[in-house]
Motif scaffolding. Structure first.
Motif, PDB file in Angstrom:
ATOM      1  N   PHE A  24      17.726  15.909   5.611  1.00  0.00           N
ATOM      2  CA  PHE A  24      18.254  14.645   5.113  1.00  0.00           C
ATOM      3  C   PHE A  24      18.081  14.547   3.601  1.00  0.00           C
ATOM      4  N   GLU A  25      16.958  15.055   3.079  1.00  0.00           N
ATOM      5  CA  GLU A  25      16.750  15.049   1.631  1.00  0.00           C
ATOM      6  C   GLU A  25      17.778  15.929   0.924  1.00  0.00           C
ATOM      7  N   LEU A  26      18.090  17.059   1.523  1.00  0.00           N
ATOM      8  CA  LEU A  26      19.107  17.945   0.946  1.00  0.00           C
ATOM      9  C   LEU A  26      20.487  17.271   0.955  1.00  0.00           C
ATOM     10  N   MET A  27      20.792  16.566   2.033  1.00  0.00           N
ATOM     11  CA  MET A  27      22.068  15.855   2.113  1.00  0.00           C
ATOM     12  C   MET A  27      22.148  14.767   1.042  1.00  0.00           C
ATOM     13  N   ARG A  28      21.060  14.044   0.870  1.00  0.00           N
ATOM     14  CA  ARG A  28      21.039  12.983  -0.134  1.00  0.00           C
ATOM     15  C   ARG A  28      21.246  13.548  -1.538  1.00  0.00           C
ATOM     16  N   GLU A  29      20.615  14.684  -1.821  1.00  0.00           N
ATOM     17  CA  GLU A  29      20.757  15.289  -3.143  1.00  0.00           C
ATOM     18  C   GLU A  29      22.185  15.775  -3.372  1.00  0.00           C
ATOM     19  N   ALA A  30      22.793  16.372  -2.334  1.00  0.00           N
ATOM     20  CA  ALA A  30      24.184  16.815  -2.453  1.00  0.00           C
ATOM     21  C   ALA A  30      25.107  15.627  -2.729  1.00  0.00           C
ATOM     22  N   GLN A  31      24.878  14.538  -1.999  1.00  0.00           N
ATOM     23  CA  GLN A  31      25.687  13.332  -2.198  1.00  0.00           C
ATOM     24  C   GLN A  31      25.470  12.754  -3.590  1.00  0.00           C
ATOM     25  N   LYS A  32      24.221  12.746  -4.047  1.00  0.00           N
ATOM     26  CA  LYS A  32      23.891  12.210  -5.373  1.00  0.00           C
ATOM     27  C   LYS A  32      24.651  12.953  -6.475  1.00  0.00           C
ATOM     28  N   ARG A  33      24.899  14.247  -6.257  1.00  0.00           N
ATOM     29  CA  ARG A  33      25.599  15.051  -7.251  1.00  0.00           C
ATOM     30  C   ARG A  33      27.119  14.955  -7.136  1.00  0.00           C
ATOM     31  N   GLY A  34      27.591  14.129  -6.211  1.00  0.00           N
ATOM     32  CA  GLY A  34      29.027  13.915  -6.086  1.00  0.00           C
ATOM     33  C   GLY A  34      29.727  14.881  -5.153  1.00  0.00           C
ATOM     34  N   HIS A  35      28.964  15.663  -4.388  1.00  0.00           N
ATOM     35  CA  HIS A  35      29.576  16.616  -3.474  1.00  0.00           C
ATOM     36  C   HIS A  35      29.961  15.939  -2.158  1.00  0.00           C
ATOM     37  N   ARG A  36      30.919  16.510  -1.486  1.00  0.00           N
ATOM     38  CA  ARG A  36      31.390  16.022  -0.181  1.00  0.00           C
ATOM     39  C   ARG A  36      30.480  16.605   0.895  1.00  0.00           C
ATOM     40  N   VAL A  37      29.864  15.760   1.703  1.00  0.00           N
ATOM     41  CA  VAL A  37      28.877  16.189   2.690  1.00  0.00           C
ATOM     42  C   VAL A  37      29.493  16.138   4.088  1.00  0.00           C
ATOM     43  N   LEU A  38      29.534  17.289   4.740  1.00  0.00           N
ATOM     44  CA  LEU A  38      30.045  17.395   6.113  1.00  0.00           C
ATOM     45  C   LEU A  38      28.907  17.830   7.027  1.00  0.00           C
ATOM     46  N   ASP A 309      20.502  23.336  -7.001  1.00  0.00           N
ATOM     47  CA  ASP A 309      20.832  24.169  -8.157  1.00  0.00           C
ATOM     48  C   ASP A 309      21.264  25.563  -7.704  1.00  0.00           C
ATOM     49  N   VAL A 310      20.528  26.123  -6.753  1.00  0.00           N
ATOM     50  CA  VAL A 310      20.873  27.446  -6.224  1.00  0.00           C
ATOM     51  C   VAL A 310      22.194  27.387  -5.478  1.00  0.00           C
ATOM     52  N   ALA A 311      22.397  26.339  -4.672  1.00  0.00           N
ATOM     53  CA  ALA A 311      23.643  26.198  -3.918  1.00  0.00           C
ATOM     54  C   ALA A 311      24.845  26.138  -4.854  1.00  0.00           C
ATOM     55  N   GLU A 312      24.728  25.389  -5.928  1.00  0.00           N
ATOM     56  CA  GLU A 312      25.840  25.273  -6.875  1.00  0.00           C
ATOM     57  C   GLU A 312      26.114  26.605  -7.578  1.00  0.00           C
ATOM     58  N   ARG A 313      25.063  27.328  -7.905  1.00  0.00           N
ATOM     59  CA  ARG A 313      25.250  28.639  -8.536  1.00  0.00           C
ATOM     60  C   ARG A 313      25.978  29.595  -7.596  1.00  0.00           C
TER      61      ARG A 313
END
Length: 321
Positions: A24-38, A309-313
Motif C-alpha cells: 500500500f505504501e508503494l501504491m501511495r508513492e506511485a500515485q503521489k508521483r502522478g503515475h496510473r496505479v492498476l 526511483d528504481v522503478a522509474e529508472r
C-alpha cells in the motif's frame, strides 16, 4: 518524468491494513508521483492465445482504513501495456503462485519492468536461497529424515529451531532443546511423518533480543526493523506478535548485504528483506517483503521513494528500447 502505468499483482486490496502494508505504501508513492496505479489479483491472470492479460482495476488510494481505495475503471489489459509490474502476492508460494510467475513473463518483447523479476522469485526460495552463503548462516540442515533431524537436535546444546521450508509469517516455527521429550513427535508432525523436508537451524541466543529485517533496494540497505519476540514466544515476526524497534546496522550486517548484492541484482531481486539474527543471515525474503512502514517510522527514511526511483529508472530504460 511522464506518467507511467504501474501494476500491482497482490492480494485483495480490500484486506490491506493501511498503516502496516508495504504494498500500500508503494501504491501511495506511485500515485503521489502522478503515475496510473492498476491493481489485480493472481486469479485474474489469463493467457489469451498470444500473450498474458488480466482484469485490472485503475484505483486511487488513501490512508483511511475501510475506505482506502476507489475504483476508477475496471478493464482487461495485456500485461505489455504496463511500464512496471510489482510482484507483491503474499506467500504461500504454492503451485498457483509459481504458475503466475510464469504467466506474467508471456508478454512478447514488451514485458514490463519487474519488481521483483518472476524468474528470480521462482529461484530464490526464502528459506533456501541463503544456503548459497553457508558461512553467513547458523549451522543448518534441510531434510525430511527423522534420524538426521533428531541427531542434529541432540548435538545443539542451546537448542534448535525447526521451520517449514515453505513457511511464512512465523507459522510452524518450533524451538526444541536437546532434552525435549516432545522432539520426536514434533519432528514427525513437521515432516508429515517423513514426507516433507524442514529447515533445522542451531538456535542463536541473541534472538531473544530480536531479529533484524533489513530492507535492500537494488542491493543497497535502506532501512531496517528490529523485531523483538514477546516474553512467551520465540518468534519475532510481526505477524506472530513481535514488537518493532529501531534497528542499528552493524559492520557485520553491512558485510552480509554487500555479499548478497551482486546476486540479487543479477536475478532482478530489487526489493528484498533479509533476516539477520546476531551475526547470522537466516532468510532472504523476495516475494513481498514487509517492514517498509515500520522502517520509515523508526529510521526516519522513505523506503518507498527509493523503490519508485528504481522503478522509474527501469521503465525509462524499457521505453527507450
Amino acid at each position: 518524468m511522464a506518467a507511467l502505468t504501474i501494476g500491482f499483482l497482490m492480494d485483495p486490496l480490500e484486506t490491506v491494513r493501511v498503516n502496516h502494508d508495504s504494498t500500500f505504501e508503494l501504491m501511495r508513492e506511485a500515485q503521489k508521483r502522478g503515475h496510473r496505479v492498476l491493481y489485480f489479483e493472481q486469479g485474474w491472470l489469463r493467457f489469451n492465445g498470444t500473450c498474458t492479460e488480466a482484469r485490472m482495476r485503475h484505483v486511487t488510494v488513501r490512508p483511511e482504513q475501510g475506505r482506502h481505495f476507489d475504483i476508477l475503471e475496471e478493464a482487461v489489459h495485456p500485461l505489455s501495456t504496463l511500464d512496471v509490474l510489482f510482484m507483491r502476492k503474499d506467500p504461500p508460494v504454492d503451485v498457483e503462485f509459481l504458475h503466475a510467475t510464469q504467466l506474467v513473463e508471456l508478454c512478447g518483447d514488451r514485458a514490463p519492468a519487474f519488481i521483483n523479476h518472476p524468474a528470480g522469485i521462482r529461484d530464490a526460495n526464502e528459506k533456501l536461497f541463503a544456503l548459497h552463503y553457508p558461512d553467513l548462516m547458523p549451522d543448518t540442515r534441510i531434510t525430511r529424515e527423522l534420524p538426521v533431524l533428531l541427531d542434529f537436535i541432540a548435538r545443539n546444546p542451546q537448542g534448535t529451531i525447526l521451520k517449514p521450508v515453505d513457511g511464512y509469517g512465523g507459522k510452524g516455527i518450533l524451538f526444541l532443546s536437546p532434552t525435549d521429550r516432545n522432539a520426536r513427535s514434533a519432528v514427525e508432525l513437521l515432516t508429515m511423518g517423513g514426507r516433507e523436508a524442514v529447515v533445522a537451524q542451531a538456535y542463536i541466543p541473541e534472538s531473544r533480543l530480536g531479529d533484524k529485517r533489513i530492507l535492500l533496494v537494488d542491493g543497497e540497505p535502506v532501512g531496517g526493523v528490529l523485531r523483538v519476540p514477546s516474553e512467551d514466544d520465540n518468534r519475532g515476526n510481526m505477524a506472530a506478535g513481535g514488537t518493532p524497534r529501531k534497528a542499528v546496522l552493524t559492520p557485520r550486517d553491512l558485510e552480509i548485504c554487500e555479499r548478497l548484492k551482486p546476486e540479487l541484482r543479477k536475478r532482478g531481486l530489487l526489493l528484498v528483506g533479509i533476516d539477520v539474527l546476531g551475526d547470522y543471515l537466516t532468510e532472504v525474503n523476495v516475494t513481498s517483503p514487509t517492514g517498509i512502514v515500520e522502517a520509515n517510522q523508526l529510521d526516519g527514511v522513505c523506503v518507498e521513494a527509493k523503490v519508485l526511483d528504481v522503478a522509474e529508472r527501469l521503465a525509462a530504460e524499457r521505453n527507450a528500447r
